[in-house]
Design a protein around this motif. Structure first.
Motif, PDB file in Angstrom:
ATOM      1  N   HIS A 138       5.885  -3.135 -41.351  1.00 19.28           N
ATOM      2  CA  HIS A 138       6.183  -2.264 -40.632  1.00 19.28           C
ATOM      3  C   HIS A 138       7.090  -1.102 -41.308  1.00 19.28           C
ATOM      4  CE1 HIS A 138       4.352  -4.877 -37.643  1.00 19.28           C
ATOM      5  NE2 HIS A 138       3.867  -3.701 -37.099  1.00 19.28           N
ATOM      6  N   LEU A 139       6.537   0.104 -41.595  1.00 21.05           N
ATOM      7  CA  LEU A 139       7.508   0.965 -42.229  1.00 21.05           C
ATOM      8  C   LEU A 139       7.538   2.306 -41.434  1.00 21.05           C
ATOM      9  CD1 LEU A 139       5.276   1.076 -45.801  1.00 21.05           C
ATOM     10  CD2 LEU A 139       7.118  -0.632 -44.972  1.00 21.05           C
ATOM     11  N   VAL A 140       8.618   2.696 -41.496  1.00 21.95           N
ATOM     12  CA  VAL A 140       8.757   4.174 -40.735  1.00 21.95           C
ATOM     13  C   VAL A 140       9.342   5.321 -41.703  1.00 21.95           C
ATOM     14  CG1 VAL A 140      11.472   3.659 -40.444  1.00 21.95           C
ATOM     15  CG2 VAL A 140       9.866   5.316 -38.921  1.00 21.95           C
ATOM     16  N   VAL A 141       8.226   6.444 -41.439  1.00 19.74           N
ATOM     17  CA  VAL A 141       8.229   7.239 -42.533  1.00 19.74           C
ATOM     18  C   VAL A 141       8.103   8.739 -41.742  1.00 19.74           C
ATOM     19  CG1 VAL A 141       7.264   8.373 -44.571  1.00 19.74           C
ATOM     20  CG2 VAL A 141       7.191   5.957 -44.325  1.00 19.74           C
ATOM     21  N   ARG A 155       6.507   9.066 -32.965  1.00 18.63           N
ATOM     22  CA  ARG A 155       7.417   9.789 -32.358  1.00 18.63           C
ATOM     23  C   ARG A 155       8.508  10.471 -33.005  1.00 18.63           C
ATOM     24  NH1 ARG A 155      11.394   5.561 -29.284  1.00 18.63           N
ATOM     25  NH2 ARG A 155       9.436   4.636 -29.344  1.00 18.63           N
ATOM     26  N   SER A 156       8.845  11.846 -32.399  1.00 19.47           N
ATOM     27  CA  SER A 156       9.720  12.689 -32.924  1.00 19.47           C
ATOM     28  C   SER A 156       9.584  12.687 -34.302  1.00 19.47           C
ATOM     29  CB  SER A 156      11.249  12.123 -32.631  1.00 19.47           C
ATOM     30  OG  SER A 156      11.342  11.860 -31.525  1.00 19.47           O
ATOM     31  N   SER A 157       8.463  13.157 -34.722  1.00 20.35           N
ATOM     32  CA  SER A 157       7.728  13.425 -36.327  1.00 20.35           C
ATOM     33  C   SER A 157       7.800  12.147 -37.075  1.00 20.35           C
ATOM     34  CB  SER A 157       8.679  14.372 -36.867  1.00 20.35           C
ATOM     35  OG  SER A 157      10.046  14.029 -37.337  1.00 20.35           O
ATOM     36  N   TYR A 158       8.279  11.056 -36.657  1.00 19.74           N
ATOM     37  CA  TYR A 158       8.213   9.848 -37.472  1.00 19.74           C
ATOM     38  C   TYR A 158       6.902   9.074 -36.968  1.00 19.74           C
ATOM     39  CZ  TYR A 158      13.140  10.390 -38.427  1.00 19.74           C
ATOM     40  OH  TYR A 158      14.574  10.848 -38.664  1.00 19.74           O
ATOM     41  N   ARG A 159       6.397   8.403 -38.050  1.00 21.55           N
ATOM     42  CA  ARG A 159       5.285   7.638 -38.224  1.00 21.55           C
ATOM     43  C   ARG A 159       5.620   6.259 -38.299  1.00 21.55           C
ATOM     44  NH1 ARG A 159       3.381  11.819 -36.219  1.00 21.55           N
ATOM     45  NH2 ARG A 159       1.836  13.115 -37.591  1.00 21.55           N
ATOM     46  N   ILE A 160       5.153   5.266 -37.791  1.00 17.78           N
ATOM     47  CA  ILE A 160       5.504   3.692 -37.877  1.00 17.78           C
ATOM     48  C   ILE A 160       4.025   3.240 -38.434  1.00 17.78           C
ATOM     49  CG2 ILE A 160       5.833   1.737 -36.880  1.00 17.78           C
ATOM     50  CD1 ILE A 160       8.134   3.388 -36.693  1.00 17.78           C
ATOM     51  N   LEU A 161       4.072   2.849 -39.624  1.00 21.18           N
ATOM     52  CA  LEU A 161       3.008   2.519 -40.419  1.00 21.18           C
ATOM     53  C   LEU A 161       2.749   0.792 -40.293  1.00 21.18           C
ATOM     54  CD1 LEU A 161       2.691   4.951 -43.398  1.00 21.18           C
ATOM     55  CD2 LEU A 161       1.541   5.054 -41.226  1.00 21.18           C
ATOM     56  N   GLU A 162       1.688   0.518 -39.964  1.00 22.86           N
ATOM     57  CA  GLU A 162       1.406  -1.288 -40.105  1.00 22.86           C
ATOM     58  C   GLU A 162       0.629  -1.413 -41.279  1.00 22.86           C
ATOM     59  OE1 GLU A 162       1.217  -3.773 -36.285  1.00 22.86           O
ATOM     60  OE2 GLU A 162      -1.002  -3.519 -36.969  1.00 22.86           O
ATOM     61  N   VAL A 163       1.081  -2.203 -42.178  1.00 22.37           N
ATOM     62  CA  VAL A 163       0.290  -2.654 -43.393  1.00 22.37           C
ATOM     63  C   VAL A 163       0.078  -4.025 -43.344  1.00 22.37           C
ATOM     64  CG1 VAL A 163       0.365  -2.324 -45.857  1.00 22.37           C
ATOM     65  CG2 VAL A 163       1.807  -0.898 -44.410  1.00 22.37           C
ATOM     66  N   GLN A 164      -1.309  -4.283 -43.591  1.00 17.87           N
ATOM     67  CA  GLN A 164      -1.873  -5.510 -43.888  1.00 17.87           C
ATOM     68  C   GLN A 164      -1.494  -6.404 -45.042  1.00 17.87           C
ATOM     69  OE1 GLN A 164      -5.823  -5.990 -42.265  1.00 17.87           O
ATOM     70  NE2 GLN A 164      -5.703  -4.030 -41.156  1.00 17.87           N
ATOM     71  N   LEU A 205      -1.598   3.640 -49.528  1.00 22.94           N
ATOM     72  CA  LEU A 205      -1.519   2.317 -49.059  1.00 22.94           C
ATOM     73  C   LEU A 205      -2.874   1.526 -49.076  1.00 22.94           C
ATOM     74  CD1 LEU A 205       1.453   2.058 -46.806  1.00 22.94           C
ATOM     75  CD2 LEU A 205       1.172   1.056 -49.197  1.00 22.94           C
ATOM     76  N   THR A 206      -3.708   2.014 -48.200  1.00 24.79           N
ATOM     77  CA  THR A 206      -5.198   1.605 -47.836  1.00 24.79           C
ATOM     78  C   THR A 206      -5.817   1.796 -49.151  1.00 24.79           C
ATOM     79  OG1 THR A 206      -4.979   2.490 -45.744  1.00 24.79           O
ATOM     80  CG2 THR A 206      -7.168   2.027 -46.409  1.00 24.79           C
ATOM     81  N   ALA A 207      -5.845   2.862 -50.126  1.00 23.90           N
ATOM     82  CA  ALA A 207      -6.608   2.845 -51.297  1.00 23.90           C
ATOM     83  C   ALA A 207      -6.205   1.897 -52.211  1.00 23.90           C
ATOM     84  CB  ALA A 207      -6.302   4.277 -51.997  1.00 23.90           C
ATOM     85  N   SER A 208      -4.804   1.438 -52.342  1.00 19.55           N
ATOM     86  CA  SER A 208      -4.262   0.503 -52.891  1.00 19.55           C
ATOM     87  C   SER A 208      -4.695  -1.056 -52.446  1.00 19.55           C
ATOM     88  CB  SER A 208      -2.721   0.666 -53.272  1.00 19.55           C
ATOM     89  OG  SER A 208      -2.579   1.804 -53.503  1.00 19.55           O
ATOM     90  N   GLY A 209      -5.486  -1.275 -51.641  1.00 29.98           N
ATOM     91  CA  GLY A 209      -5.923  -2.197 -51.192  1.00 29.98           C
ATOM     92  C   GLY A 209      -4.759  -3.170 -50.151  1.00 29.98           C
ATOM     93  N   LEU A 210      -4.033  -2.196 -49.531  1.00 25.52           N
ATOM     94  CA  LEU A 210      -2.890  -2.610 -48.206  1.00 25.52           C
ATOM     95  C   LEU A 210      -3.277  -1.676 -47.110  1.00 25.52           C
ATOM     96  CD1 LEU A 210      -0.187  -2.664 -50.700  1.00 25.52           C
ATOM     97  CD2 LEU A 210      -0.906  -4.744 -49.309  1.00 25.52           C
ATOM     98  N   PRO A 211      -4.271  -2.343 -46.475  1.00 22.96           N
ATOM     99  CA  PRO A 211      -4.984  -1.486 -45.224  1.00 22.96           C
ATOM    100  C   PRO A 211      -3.577  -1.032 -44.316  1.00 22.96           C
ATOM    101  CG  PRO A 211      -6.300  -3.290 -45.698  1.00 22.96           C
ATOM    102  CD  PRO A 211      -5.214  -3.467 -46.566  1.00 22.96           C
ATOM    103  N   TRP A 257       9.918  -5.453 -42.537  1.00 19.88           N
ATOM    104  CA  TRP A 257      10.228  -4.043 -41.770  1.00 19.88           C
ATOM    105  C   TRP A 257      10.965  -3.560 -42.669  1.00 19.88           C
ATOM    106  CZ3 TRP A 257      12.466  -5.791 -36.252  1.00 19.88           C
ATOM    107  CH2 TRP A 257      11.595  -6.286 -35.650  1.00 19.88           C
ATOM    108  N   SER A 258      10.831  -1.943 -42.908  1.00 22.34           N
ATOM    109  CA  SER A 258      11.448  -1.161 -43.857  1.00 22.34           C
ATOM    110  C   SER A 258      11.558   0.237 -43.244  1.00 22.34           C
ATOM    111  CB  SER A 258      11.133  -1.398 -44.913  1.00 22.34           C
ATOM    112  OG  SER A 258      11.651  -0.496 -46.067  1.00 22.34           O
TER     113      SER A 258
END
Length: 200
Positions: free
Chosen positions: A158-161, A187-196, A174-180, A128-129
């Motif tokens: 899980h990253l928040v950006v 929410r409120s201009s923030y995205r929670i990205l889930e990385v495999q 991330l996806t192009a780097s092999g980390l889908p 988490w980061s």
């Protein structure tokens, strides 16, 4: 660089304070200081991350990358008491406060350390980061390329950006780097990205 929160020894004059982390399952009063990220309140992105992500794995090694004074790592430690949580940062002032915050909270399953102090054989059941976007794109990419491949097979990060700080372009990279990466929430201009985890 001495006044930046991503410096090892921040140059800002110390001004201790406290903030409250109030979640549905947790209430902690945390010591803070100048020279670290968001010392006057728990950052909105951090709160959104902690309110949104699914529960962490109950066991294994868990990582908070860029832990600051500890709100994410301490939440992980509280929600997964049988896990070992690593909070990693370069900021020595923040790490010292994070250790004190863990002691005050009675959480003994968390270790606040520099990157070099994490044994190289350790892999992670979850990351988490709220990553340090302001270190610059190249440095951020290097940081994520160092730690995300240490996810165990099938594990998730899980990253928040913030959107205006490049969440959508980071997702594509991330996806192009092999980390889908997919967008778990917005929410409120923030995205929670889930990385495999990268397929080995």
């Amino acid at each position: 660089m001495g006044d930046h929160y991503f410096s090892a020894e921040p140059g800002a004059v110390s001004r201790p304070g406290t903030v409250d982390l109030v979640l549905r399952d947790l209430h902690l009063r945390l010591e803070t200081d100048r020279g670290m990220f968001s010392p006057d309140r728990v950052d909105a992105g951090t709160r959104i991350l902690l309110d949104t992500v699914p529960p962490p794995p109950r066991r294994g090694n868990l990582l908070d990358l860029g832990c600051g004074y500890g709100p994410i790592a301490l939440t992980l430690a509280s929600r997964a008491p049988e896990a070992v949580v690593y909070g990693v940062d370069v900021n020595q002032r923040a790490l010292e406060l994070a250790r004190r915050n863990a002691e005050s909270a009675g959480l003994d399953n968390v270790r606040f350390v520099t990157a070099e102090e994490v044994p190289p054989e350790v892999s992670f059941a979850a990351i988490w980061s709220n990553p340090p976007i302001r270190i610059g794109k190249q440095a951020l990419h290097e940081l994520l390329q160092t730690w995300l491949p240490r996810l165990e097979p099938g594990a998730l990060a899980h990253l928040v950006v913030q959107k205006h700080l490049g969440s959508d372009s980071l997702q594509r990279w991330l996806t192009a780097s092999g980390l889908p990466a997919t967008r778990l929430a917005s929410r409120s201009s923030y995205r929670i990205l889930e990385v495999q985890a990268r397929v080995r």
